[in-house]
Design a protein around this motif. Structure first.
Motif, PDB file in Angstrom:
ATOM      1  N   GLN A  78       0.807  -1.217   0.000  1.00  0.00           N
ATOM      2  CA  GLN A  78       0.000   0.000   0.000  1.00  0.00           C
ATOM      3  C   GLN A  78       0.845   1.274   0.000  1.00  0.00           C
ATOM      4  N   ARG A 121      -2.583   7.092   0.783  1.00  0.00           N
ATOM      5  CA  ARG A 121      -1.678   8.032   1.435  1.00  0.00           C
ATOM      6  C   ARG A 121      -2.476   9.086   2.200  1.00  0.00           C
ATOM      7  N   VAL A 163       0.828   6.242   5.386  1.00  0.00           N
ATOM      8  CA  VAL A 163      -0.131   5.347   4.743  1.00  0.00           C
ATOM      9  C   VAL A 163      -1.020   4.758   5.822  1.00  0.00           C
TER      10      VAL A 163
END
Length: 615
Positions: A263, A268, A287
């Motif tokens: 990810q 974000r 994240v």
């Protein structure tokens, strides 16, 4: 030495320390409130510094892993182009490649592919290094690559242009181990013609192991991406199997066994806040995944091929909150006086550290007889300023001695210890005497400055050759030089090193005479006498005027052989060197130089068998 500004107020260290304590007492009342307000940011700064240092360390370790590979490719390419290793000297080339792999365990294969597709390479297989010499004509990919490199070189440079620098190529798929390899390569150009290519291959396992050894704190994980989507190195690559192929040599982010790293470019959260907290030296963002927040810090590297590498790490955002809470508890219980005291002490130490470090560095330079460093700066603290100025005065006084004392001789005596200086001893040595032929008559037609300039240039040339082969210039006598091998430190090959130095002097004299002839200056010719044998080594002289030198029959005989060269000098000979049988035997010269005969020299009852070195 330039005049430096003298500070008007120079407090002592005691005054500074007392003032710091007084300031600490004044600030104690407001310490608690200030620390609570700054505690969170201080903790974040510490975490940021720690993680940025970790990323910097990862970048440095990556470079330390791969830069030696590049250097080895460049060194091998240079040796081949200079003729130090023949391109067709298969045995010597194979030995060099095998030795290089033994010294650099990160290299899996190192080799040379000639433009006719014949390759000589050393390959590491299960810890063993083997040397292979065969043709790559049967490997279409290799044949296409080398022909393409040759074609690009000829189209870009043509004839007479040196090879380009070492470059990092795209990943190479190894079907035997089913892994991609990093490769560094450089073209070999001999006499302006493309002759082949040097290449080194490195597996990715070594990079993953570097990341694994640095992933030792909490949930932090290190990684290296190839571009933004492929995983080049990751601790999980060491214990998980991936379906890789030539068309898909690296696992993608969505395939890696790390749900957080998957990810990295998704979900974000507040990149601006992450950079405010963690800095923006290379990159940082937060994240959020699976209900938790993770902080990524990273650096881009573009020096290992056209595809950039992303070196970084991630760690849990909870680390920040945990550390902040701990700091608050500590502040509530113990107060912030200690924190401020430490900050003030650190500041004081910072003021003390720089001038002390400068003094230490200057002392080390002085120990190494380096008197050319700039003077130490004036500093605020009185004692340190006095020490710095005293040191500047001492350095200025000693700088005069640097022009009159052989610095390399002193350095060797210092390394050998006090016994090497105070105790005279007998050692087996080799002595050479050099003398310029007819320089006295030549100097009659020169000014004093011209004479000095010629001698200085000549002595610089001769001294460089002597010191390059481990000798020490004992003294200059007019236009003559006396040099010794094996005097201070034992040298089992003193005779061989002396003969090598004489040959180097001959080559240098030939080049210098060619230059002098082009400038219309007179040619310089030299006689050299070489003799090996026992001599007394130690301090010789009167109190207050001592030379560390060698004396004895060996020295006298070397000088007599130099004088004997007068009878064997020819007009077209730059250097005539006569060596005794003792030197020829000790140097084990092959082929043996021609013998002149047995000659009676002054000061010896027995004749000396004399040889003329072939230069």
């Amino acid at each position: 030495m330039p005049r430096l500004h003298r500070p008007r107020f120079r407090p002592t260290i005691s005054v500074v320390l007392i003032g710091g304590v007084a300031l600490l007492m004044i600030l104690a009342g407001v310490a608690y409130a200030i620390t609570l307000l700054s505690g969170r940011q201080n903790t974040v700064d510490l975490l940021r510094s720690r993680n940025e240092q970790t990323v910097d360390r990862l970048v440095e370790r990556t470079r330390l892993q791969l830069d030696p590979v590049r250097n080895q490719v460049e060194a091998l390419r240079n040796r081949l182009q200079r003729g130090q290793i023949g391109l067709d000297d298969i045995e010597r080339l194979g030995d060099y490649l095998s030795a290089a792999l033994d010294g650099l365990p990160q290299i899996d294969a190192l080799g040379v592919v000639r433009n006719n597709l014949v390759a000589t390479r050393a390959v590491r297989n299960q810890g063993n290094v083997t040397s292979v010499h065969d043709s790559l004509a049967g490997y279409p990919a290799s044949a296409i690559r080398i022909q393409a490199v040759k074609r690009r070189f000829e189209e870009r440079f043509g004839s007479g242009i040196p090879a380009s620098d070492v470059t990092w190529g795209d990943l190479i798929w190894n079907p035997q181990i089913r892994e991609p390899l990093i490769n560094a390569h450089a073209s070999v150009v001999i006499d302006g013609v493309f002759a082949g290519e040097v290449a080194a291959l490195v597996s990715l396992g070594s990079l993953s192991r570097i990341l694994e050894t640095d992933s030792t704190d909490g949930e932090a994980v290190n990684f290296i991406l190839y571009g933004e989507d492929a995983v080049l190195a990751h601790p999980t690559l060491l214990n998980h199997q991936y379906d890789l192929s030539e068309g898909n040599p690296l696992p993608r982010l969505q395939d890696i066994h790390d749900p957080v790293l998957q990810q990295i470019w998704n979900s974000r959260v507040d990149v601006r806040a992450a950079r405010a907290m963690l800095g923006d030296g290379g990159g940082a963002h937060i994240v959020e995944t699976a209900g938790r927040r993770w902080i990524f810090v990273y650096r881009w590297l573009d020096s290992f091929g056209e595809t950039p590498w992303l070196v970084g790490r991630y760690f849990s955002f909870d680390e920040i909150e945990t550390e902040v809470n701990r700091l608050r508890v500590a502040a509530a219980v113990g107060g912030l006086a200690l924190v401020l005291a430490l900050l003030i002490a650190w500041r004081i130490a910072w003021h003390l550290r720089r001038p002390i470090q400068q003094l230490s560095t200057a002392a080390q330079r002085l120990r190494n007889l380096d008197f050319d460093a700039p003077p130490l700066d004036r500093v605020l603290l009185r004692e340190l300023d006095d020490a710095a100025q005293a040191f500047n005065a001492a350095n200025a006084a000693l700088r005069w001695f640097g022009d009159y004392v052989p610095r390399k001789l002193v350095n060797r005596l210092v390394r050998e210890g006090e016994d090497a200086v105070n105790v005279s001893k007998q050692r087996q040595i080799t002595v050479i005497f050099t003398d310029l032929v007819g320089f006295t008559g030549m100097s009659e037609h020169m000014t004093a400055q011209e004479t000095a300039d010629v001698l200085n240039e000549h002595f610089a040339l001769v001294t460089a050759c002597i010191e390059a082969h481990g000798g020490i210039v004992d003294k200059f006598i007019g236009d003559a030089v006396m040099a010794v091998w094996g005097a201070i430190k034992r040298d089992e090959n003193h005779a061989k090193h002396a003969c090598a130095a004489v040959k180097a002097i001959s080559v240098a004299m030939a080049a210098d005479n060619a230059r002098r002839a082009m400038l219309g200056k007179p040619i310089l010719r030299m006689r050299v006498g070489i003799h090996s044998g026992p001599a007394v080594v130690g301090n010789i002289g009167a109190p207050g005027r001592i030379n560390y030198t060698v004396v004895g029959d060996t020295v006298n005989t070397a000088q007599r052989l130099e004088q004997l060269g007068h009878d064997h000098q020819s007009p077209d000979c730059n250097v005539v060197a006569l060596a005794s049988a003792d030197t020829v035997a000790a140097a084990d010269l092959d082929p043996k130089p021609p013998v002149i005969g047995r000659v009676t020299v002054k000061g010896r009852s027995e004749p000396v068998e004399v040889y003329r070195l072939e230069l």
